[in-house]
Write a protein that holds these residues in place. Structure first.
Motif, mmCIF file in Angstrom:
data_model
loop_
_atom_site.group_PDB
_atom_site.id
_atom_site.type_symbol
_atom_site.label_atom_id
_atom_site.label_comp_id
_atom_site.label_asym_id
_atom_site.label_seq_id
_atom_site.Cartn_x
_atom_site.Cartn_y
_atom_site.Cartn_z
ATOM 1 N N GLU A 12 2.163 1.273 -3.798
ATOM 2 C CA GLU A 12 1.227 1.940 -4.090
ATOM 3 C C GLU A 12 0.146 1.103 -5.218
ATOM 4 O O GLU A 12 -0.104 1.361 -6.259
ATOM 5 C CB GLU A 12 1.240 3.257 -4.705
ATOM 6 N N GLU A 44 -3.581 -4.101 -11.693
ATOM 7 C CA GLU A 44 -2.272 -4.248 -11.817
ATOM 8 C C GLU A 44 -1.815 -5.686 -11.558
ATOM 9 O O GLU A 44 -2.588 -6.597 -10.870
ATOM 10 C CB GLU A 44 -1.168 -3.412 -11.066
ATOM 11 N N ARG A 62 -2.427 -0.698 -7.215
ATOM 12 C CA ARG A 62 -3.675 -0.375 -7.645
ATOM 13 C C ARG A 62 -4.477 -1.796 -8.230
ATOM 14 O O ARG A 62 -4.101 -2.514 -8.822
ATOM 15 C CB ARG A 62 -3.870 0.680 -8.420
ATOM 16 N N ALA A 63 -5.882 -1.669 -8.336
ATOM 17 C CA ALA A 63 -6.595 -2.562 -8.896
ATOM 18 C C ALA A 63 -6.316 -2.807 -10.591
ATOM 19 O O ALA A 63 -5.951 -1.479 -11.084
ATOM 20 C CB ALA A 63 -8.248 -2.121 -8.822
ATOM 21 N N ASP A 85 3.768 -5.184 -12.891
ATOM 22 C CA ASP A 85 3.512 -3.633 -12.536
ATOM 23 C C ASP A 85 4.564 -3.532 -11.289
ATOM 24 O O ASP A 85 5.192 -2.181 -11.068
ATOM 25 C CB ASP A 85 2.149 -3.205 -12.195
ATOM 26 N N VAL A 124 0.896 -1.159 0.171
ATOM 27 C CA VAL A 124 0.098 0.054 -0.010
ATOM 28 C C VAL A 124 0.767 1.118 -0.074
ATOM 29 O O VAL A 124 0.743 2.072 -0.660
ATOM 30 C CB VAL A 124 -1.004 -0.015 1.180
ATOM 31 N N LEU A 151 -6.524 -5.634 -2.737
ATOM 32 C CA LEU A 151 -6.765 -4.158 -3.405
ATOM 33 C C LEU A 151 -7.140 -4.366 -4.811
ATOM 34 O O LEU A 151 -6.990 -3.179 -5.664
ATOM 35 C CB LEU A 151 -5.090 -4.016 -3.450
ATOM 36 N N ALA A 183 -5.540 -6.639 -7.418
ATOM 37 C CA ALA A 183 -4.507 -6.879 -8.292
ATOM 38 C C ALA A 183 -4.437 -8.222 -8.475
ATOM 39 O O ALA A 183 -4.776 -9.030 -7.784
ATOM 40 C CB ALA A 183 -3.326 -6.392 -7.665
#
Length: 326
Positions: free
Chosen positions: A162, A167, A164-165, A232, A158, A189, A191
């Motif tokens: 960082e 990834e 994100r959805a 990512d 987080v 999250l 991912a």
């Protein structure tokens, strides 16, 4: 309450002896330096909480501390009670504590600025900033295994990466205690997760929602076969060859975070040393209660067998967390 009882006193019970049983060491060394001791009850500061421990997780850092591996970073005051994870019942609170009262069930990542009063003990004094309500859906053993592993994975994914959805995250050593937490948190999250692990752990990773790949020679090709354009983000929990291969499979080197090797900074990535955070720990406990996080406990041993528990953990002889019951 789910596991115990509720009391309202802010002081010690009548007839209480100001002492406790603990496992501690008087010098750095192997598992043989751990010995049972009768120690004074730890002091409780104004914004501290005294916890009557029910379970304490055994983490790799525990035996590294025992060997003196953190001596250059954290001063030790012998005898040292090891352990940073604990689950238990609030015994009493300092006069400045709000939001917690005796009888409440809690978990803590009790890492302090010096080594002395750890969690391999009947009583644990912890700063309020390290303590959060225990997940009601977990056993004591599961709750005790949550703090360090959960916070490490959470803060890496987080705050550092960082995530994100949508990834894709590559998690090295995804079958370990932190790795299993990381797989699940990344899924929360939104991912996708590729996790490196030995073949015997692939099925469990699939159950947790990850695509497993075998570590070792040819890892770059295996990851690229799944994500030709690269992943990512990379969370490194292994170091060594896994970390060395990471720049070849990630789109942006800055989105490599290692929790085991500060050398990641030399390749343009980020290093994480997990810190106590009450808000983060509260969120993790909520995710457990909501069914988003499972805590795998592989072995439980009584407090008196802490040396064997550390040996088992270091040898990697069990799948899941090793927990001491108190």
């Amino acid at each position: 309450m789910r596991r115990g009882w509720l009391i309202t006193r802010r002081g010690p019970p009548r007839g209480y002896a100001a002492g406790m049983k603990a496992i501690a060491f008087r010098r750095y060394g192997g598992p043989e330096v751990l010995e049972p001791m009768e120690l004074p009850e730890p002091k409780v500061g104004p914004d501290w909480v005294l916890i009557r421990a029910k379970a304490a997780s055994v983490n790799p850092v525990d035996w590294k501390v025992r060997e003196g591996g953190l001596d250059a970073l954290i001063p030790a005051h012998f005898p040292v009670v090891p352990g940073w994870d604990v689950a238990g019942v609030v015994e009493r609170v300092g006069p400045a504590v709000t939001g917690l009262r005796p009888g409440e069930e809690v978990v803590a990542y009790n890492r302090q600025d010096h080594l002395q009063w750890g969690t391999y003990a009947e009583l644990v004094a912890a700063p309020l900033r390290t303590v959060a309500p225990a997940p009601s859906a977990a056993t004591w053993e599961q709750a005790g295994a949550l703090p360090l592993a959960g916070l490490t994975a959470y803060q890496a994914l987080v705050e550092r990466l960082e995530v994100r959805a949508g990834e894709t995250v590559l998690v090295h050593a995804a079958s370990g205690g932190v790795g299993r937490m990381a797989v699940q948190i990344a899924r929360v999250l939104g991912a996708e997760v590729i996790g490196t692990a030995g073949g015997r752990n692939h099925e469990r990773l699939r159950e947790l929602g990850a695509t497993p790949v075998t570590y070792g020679d040819g890892l770059v090709d295996r990851v690229r076969a799944l994500r030709p354009d690269g992943v990512d983000a990379v969370l490194d929990l292994a170091g060594g060859r896994a970390l060395e291969d990471s720049p070849e499979v990630v789109r942006d080197r800055f989105r490599i975070t290692s929790v085991v090797d500060p050398g990641v900074l030399d390749m343009g990535g980020q290093y994480l040393f997990v810190r106590p955070d009450r808000e983060h720990l509260t969120r993790l406990a909520e995710w457990v209660d909501e069914g988003h996080l499972q805590i795998d406990v592989g072995a439980t041993l009584p407090l008196a067998e802490a040396a064997e528990a550390q040996r088992v953990q270091e040898a990697g002889e069990v799948q899941g967390k090793v927990v001491l019951t108190i």
